[in-house]
Design an enzyme around this catalytic site. Structure first.
Site, PDB file in Angstrom:
ATOM      1  N   ARG A  61       0.824  -1.214   0.000  1.00  0.00           N
ATOM      2  CA  ARG A  61       0.000   0.000   0.000  1.00  0.00           C
ATOM      3  C   ARG A  61       0.860   1.266   0.000  1.00  0.00           C
ATOM      4  NH1 ARG A  61      -3.376   2.571   4.399  1.00  0.00           N
ATOM      5  NH2 ARG A  61      -5.190   3.482   3.361  1.00  0.00           N
ATOM      6  N   HIS A  65       0.255   4.328  -2.577  1.00  0.00           N
ATOM      7  CA  HIS A  65      -0.073   5.669  -2.096  1.00  0.00           C
ATOM      8  C   HIS A  65       1.019   6.677  -2.418  1.00  0.00           C
ATOM      9  CE1 HIS A  65      -3.697   5.186   0.751  1.00  0.00           C
ATOM     10  NE2 HIS A  65      -3.704   4.199  -0.142  1.00  0.00           N
ATOM     11  N   ASP A  73       7.971   8.820  -6.082  1.00  0.00           N
ATOM     12  CA  ASP A  73       9.151   9.604  -5.712  1.00  0.00           C
ATOM     13  C   ASP A  73       9.451   9.588  -4.220  1.00  0.00           C
ATOM     14  OD1 ASP A  73       7.060  11.097  -4.755  1.00  0.00           O
ATOM     15  OD2 ASP A  73       7.494  12.896  -5.934  1.00  0.00           O
ATOM     16  N   ASN A  93      -4.198   8.639   4.543  1.00  0.00           N
ATOM     17  CA  ASN A  93      -2.987   8.080   5.143  1.00  0.00           C
ATOM     18  C   ASN A  93      -2.917   8.165   6.655  1.00  0.00           C
ATOM     19  OD1 ASN A  93      -1.789   7.352   2.658  1.00  0.00           O
ATOM     20  ND2 ASN A  93      -1.019   9.429   2.347  1.00  0.00           N
ATOM     21  N   HIS A 193      -6.102  -5.772  -2.861  1.00  0.00           N
ATOM     22  CA  HIS A 193      -6.944  -5.905  -1.668  1.00  0.00           C
ATOM     23  C   HIS A 193      -7.191  -7.362  -1.304  1.00  0.00           C
ATOM     24  CE1 HIS A 193      -8.873  -1.613  -1.539  1.00  0.00           C
ATOM     25  NE2 HIS A 193      -7.569  -1.623  -1.333  1.00  0.00           N
ATOM     26  N   THR A 194      -6.556  -8.274  -2.013  1.00  0.00           N
ATOM     27  CA  THR A 194      -6.544  -9.661  -1.550  1.00  0.00           C
ATOM     28  C   THR A 194      -5.681  -9.787  -0.303  1.00  0.00           C
ATOM     29  OG1 THR A 194      -6.214 -11.953  -2.229  1.00  0.00           O
ATOM     30  CG2 THR A 194      -4.550 -10.387  -2.935  1.00  0.00           C
TER      31      THR A 194
END
Length: 318
Positions: A61, A65, A73, A93, A193-194
């Protein structure tokens, strides 16, 4: 015939050179300067996932994100300062993204094995995401490398660009399109999302108010997610949250998607057939997931003289 064959060979060589010239990243970027970097990252990730299986989802994740906010970056890793409004404090977050200490450990170990800071934090995020998937039973892929680290971050941009668990399909398609990703990328990457869990407040409205949800599934989730309170109580995103498999897509077909944005992928829309394909064909999902991860990992990367190679992933070098 010989001259024609030579011409065709020259064309192939020119195309190969052109592809190399326009490709900003390469899986072999660190091969000469630090050949032990990748095995070192793999070792730290495997240890972290062994210690806490949930960490694999968290590291995956982080890469996602990071890439969706001004590109891949490592801007997500920067702490707040007088000049930086950390993306860690954005709505998507705050009190949610985790695994930063694992990235810190990887950076220390890699810089030690390399003898100097040559491996960027942005590349660490990309490799750690891949190694997390592999550690939890998924297939591997070659990660193109050579990203450099940003010197800025934007909480405002994170609030704007990160997809919400409340989005419907058109909003999700638009959100991914703005990142240069298509519907296949949307469905494949959502398959991440598994792995992992979601907090009660992100799916409360779905289990109490939506109709495209299996009754037994909704009732089970209500046991640990009341109408009021318990906002941070966790529920698995699929029945096997520590194993990379196709259970996530099986759930969607059975109307057992946990988040509104999950079930939106299988709700009579344009992505239904792809969800069904992935639910029935693990090889197709794994192949498309890898392709989409590489594609996502190329979003607005910094290369060459742009950005920097941080000494500490949480701080800009001044």
């Amino acid at each position: 015939m010989a001259s024609r064959g030579a011409f065709q060979l020259n064309v192939i060589l020119v195309l190969a050179l052109a592809a190399t010239a326009f490709s900003t990243l390469s899986p072999y970027y660190y091969q000469d300067v630090c050949p032990e970097a990748l095995p070192t990252i793999k070792r730290v990730v495997e240890a972290a996932v062994y210690n806490e299986r949930r960490m694999g989802a968290s590291l995956l994740r982080l890469h996602f994100h990071d890439c969706f906010v001004n590109g891949c970056d490592a801007s997500l890793l920067l702490d707040s300062t007088s000049t930086i409004d950390s993306e860690k404090n954005s709505r998507a977050n705050q009190n949610s993204t985790r695994g930063f200490e694992v990235i810190d450990q990887i950076k220390i170990e890699v810089d030690k094995i390399c003898g100097r800071p040559v491996f960027s934090c942005a590349d660490i995020l990309a490799v750690a995401a891949r190694d997390s998937v592999v550690a939890l039973g998924g297939s591997s892929w070659m990660v193109p490398l050579g990203r450099r680290d940003s010197t800025t971050a934007s909480r405002t941009q994170a609030d704007s660009d990160l997809p919400s668990p409340l989005m419907d399909l058109p909003a999700l398609i638009d959100n991914f399109k703005r990142q240069g990703l298509d519907e296949r990328d949307l469905v494949a990457l959502s398959g991440g999302h598994t792995l992992g869990f979601a907090q009660c407040f992100t799916f409360r409205d779905r289990i109490y108010n939506e109709t495209n949800i299996d009754d037994d599934f909704a009732e089970e989730r209500r046991k640990t997610c009341p109408r009021n309170g318990g906002n941070t109580t966790l529920a698995p995103l699929d029945p096997s949250p520590a194993r990379f498999d196709t259970a996530y897509f099986n759930n969607l077909v059975e109307e057992e998607g946990l988040l509104h944005s999950d079930q939106a992928l299988f709700n009579g829309g344009s992505t239904d057939e792809l969800v069904k394909t992935y639910s029935e064909n693990a090889r197709a999902f794994s192949a498309d997931f890898a392709k989409s991860m590489v594609k996502m990992g190329n979003i607005k990367v910094l290369t060459g003289e742009a950005g920097q190679i941080r000494l500490n992933c949480r701080k800009v070098i001044n």
